[in-house]
Design a protein around this motif. Structure first.
Motif, PDB file in Angstrom:
ATOM      1  N   ALA A 108      33.556  30.515  89.509  1.00  0.00           N
ATOM      2  CA  ALA A 108      33.269  30.593  88.068  1.00  0.00           C
ATOM      3  C   ALA A 108      34.371  31.339  87.328  1.00  0.00           C
ATOM      4  N   GLN A 110      35.530  32.939  83.307  1.00  0.00           N
ATOM      5  CA  GLN A 110      35.232  33.276  81.914  1.00  0.00           C
ATOM      6  C   GLN A 110      36.404  32.757  81.092  1.00  0.00           C
ATOM      7  N   LYS A 127      26.914  26.017  75.732  1.00  0.00           N
ATOM      8  CA  LYS A 127      27.368  27.378  75.482  1.00  0.00           C
ATOM      9  C   LYS A 127      28.707  27.645  76.164  1.00  0.00           C
ATOM     10  N   GLU A 129      29.493  30.007  78.071  1.00  0.00           N
ATOM     11  CA  GLU A 129      29.364  30.408  79.470  1.00  0.00           C
ATOM     12  C   GLU A 129      29.055  29.241  80.407  1.00  0.00           C
ATOM     13  N   ASP A 130      28.752  28.056  79.850  1.00  0.00           N
ATOM     14  CA  ASP A 130      28.493  26.900  80.703  1.00  0.00           C
ATOM     15  C   ASP A 130      29.759  26.106  81.021  1.00  0.00           C
ATOM     16  N   ARG A 133      31.131  27.626  84.613  1.00  0.00           N
ATOM     17  CA  ARG A 133      30.204  28.314  85.502  1.00  0.00           C
ATOM     18  C   ARG A 133      29.763  27.363  86.602  1.00  0.00           C
ATOM     19  N   ASN A 194      28.148  40.021  84.733  1.00  0.00           N
ATOM     20  CA  ASN A 194      28.928  39.064  83.937  1.00  0.00           C
ATOM     21  C   ASN A 194      28.132  37.782  83.725  1.00  0.00           C
ATOM     22  N   ARG A 195      28.002  37.340  82.503  1.00  0.00           N
ATOM     23  CA  ARG A 195      27.138  36.198  82.227  1.00  0.00           C
ATOM     24  C   ARG A 195      27.820  34.863  82.489  1.00  0.00           C
ATOM     25  N   PHE A 196      29.082  34.895  82.926  1.00  0.00           N
ATOM     26  CA  PHE A 196      29.790  33.664  83.270  1.00  0.00           C
ATOM     27  C   PHE A 196      29.663  33.340  84.750  1.00  0.00           C
ATOM     28  N   SER A 198      27.921  32.000  88.165  1.00  0.00           N
ATOM     29  CA  SER A 198      26.954  30.947  88.465  1.00  0.00           C
ATOM     30  C   SER A 198      25.898  31.496  89.407  1.00  0.00           C
ATOM     31  N   GLY A 208      27.576  41.254  78.621  1.00  0.00           N
ATOM     32  CA  GLY A 208      28.175  40.144  79.342  1.00  0.00           C
ATOM     33  C   GLY A 208      29.688  40.222  79.323  1.00  0.00           C
ATOM     34  N   GLY A 209      30.319  39.330  80.073  1.00  0.00           N
ATOM     35  CA  GLY A 209      31.761  39.144  79.942  1.00  0.00           C
ATOM     36  C   GLY A 209      32.643  40.371  80.082  1.00  0.00           C
TER      37      GLY A 209
END
Length: 220
Positions: A108, A110, A127, A129-130, A133, A194-196, A198, A208-209
């Motif tokens: 994954a 960012q 989004k 983040e998708d 990921r 981290n929201r990125f 998977s 996040g991030g």
DNA sequence: GGTAGGATGGGCT
DNA sequence: GCCCATCCTACCC
């Protein structure tokens, strides 16, 4: 605004071959926070998995050298790209000294540059983040294809760089995703919160991030 | 928010 | 022939 300002973004030095010439798990951990760059597109590596090759039946190289796995046994710092489920490419970076198998799956990113281009390549992504990921998603977003098999990532258009502004990272270790044999081995490395990232995450912080010294992209 | 199921092709037993 | 280091869509809560 001028897109994501990718032309303006400055990253650090390209990682040298010696960076990869180490035990696979060490390389996998060290790759977190580095920047994968392909042309105008770039993303911070936030999730990796180590496939040490020796004593690990989950590694493609576990059964020795074949036409496909040859690069895993070769010089470190090259790309091992393979097709999975007939549809998706996965990007791995070869580790260990030449002659020893080992590679790191990049799972994954960012996105930090060339985000508009990534969105064109990933129209299904909603989004930010998708976009990258997941291993198949990130190769789509970055434009990495089968012909990158064996590419030298210490020079050329596909490289890994130091981040613009190195900072200490909180790293979390978990079992690898989707592995049945050697399933319990702690060889997956992620940036905590981290929201990125998977798949399974222990916690997702509200921020996040990774924080950047420059604008990471078009706000959404 | 979540998940079940289908698509799909190369590598290896 | 069977196995995947997956993604997307539809559908359900």
């Amino acid at each position: 605004m001028s897109e994501d300002g990718s032309a303006m973004l400055r990253f650090g030095c390209v990682l040298k071959r010696t960076f990869y010439e180490r035990p696979t798990a060490e390389v996998a951990r060290a790759l977190l926070g580095k920047v994968l760059v392909h042309g105008p597109a770039a993303g911070i590596i936030v999730e990796t998995e180590a496939y040490p090759g020796r004593d690990d039946l989950a590694s493609h190289s576990a059964r020795g050298i074949t036409a496909r796995t040859r690069v895993i046994f070769g010089e470190p710092g090259h790309a091992y790209v393979y097709l999975i489920y007939g549809m998706y490419q996965c990007l791995n970076l070869v580790a260990e000294p030449a002659g020893m198998p080992g590679c790191v799956l990049i799972r994954a990113l960012q996105p930090v540059a060339g985000i508009e281009l990534m969105r064109e390549r990933r129209p299904a992504a909603g989004k930010l983040e998708d976009i990258a990921r997941g291993p198949g998603r990130l190769t789509m977003a970055m434009g990495i294809i089968r012909t990158h098999y064996g590419a030298d990532v210490t020079r050329g258009s596909l490289v890994v760089r130091e981040p613009a502004e190195p900072r200490s990272l909180e790293i979390e270790v978990t079992p690898r995703v989707g592995i049945r044999i050697c399933a319990e081995r702690p060889l997956r490395f992620i940036l905590r919160g981290n929201r990125f990232v998977s798949g399974p995450r222990a916690h997702v912080s509200s921020s996040g991030g990774v924080q950047l010294s420059c604008n990471p992209g078009t706000p959404r």
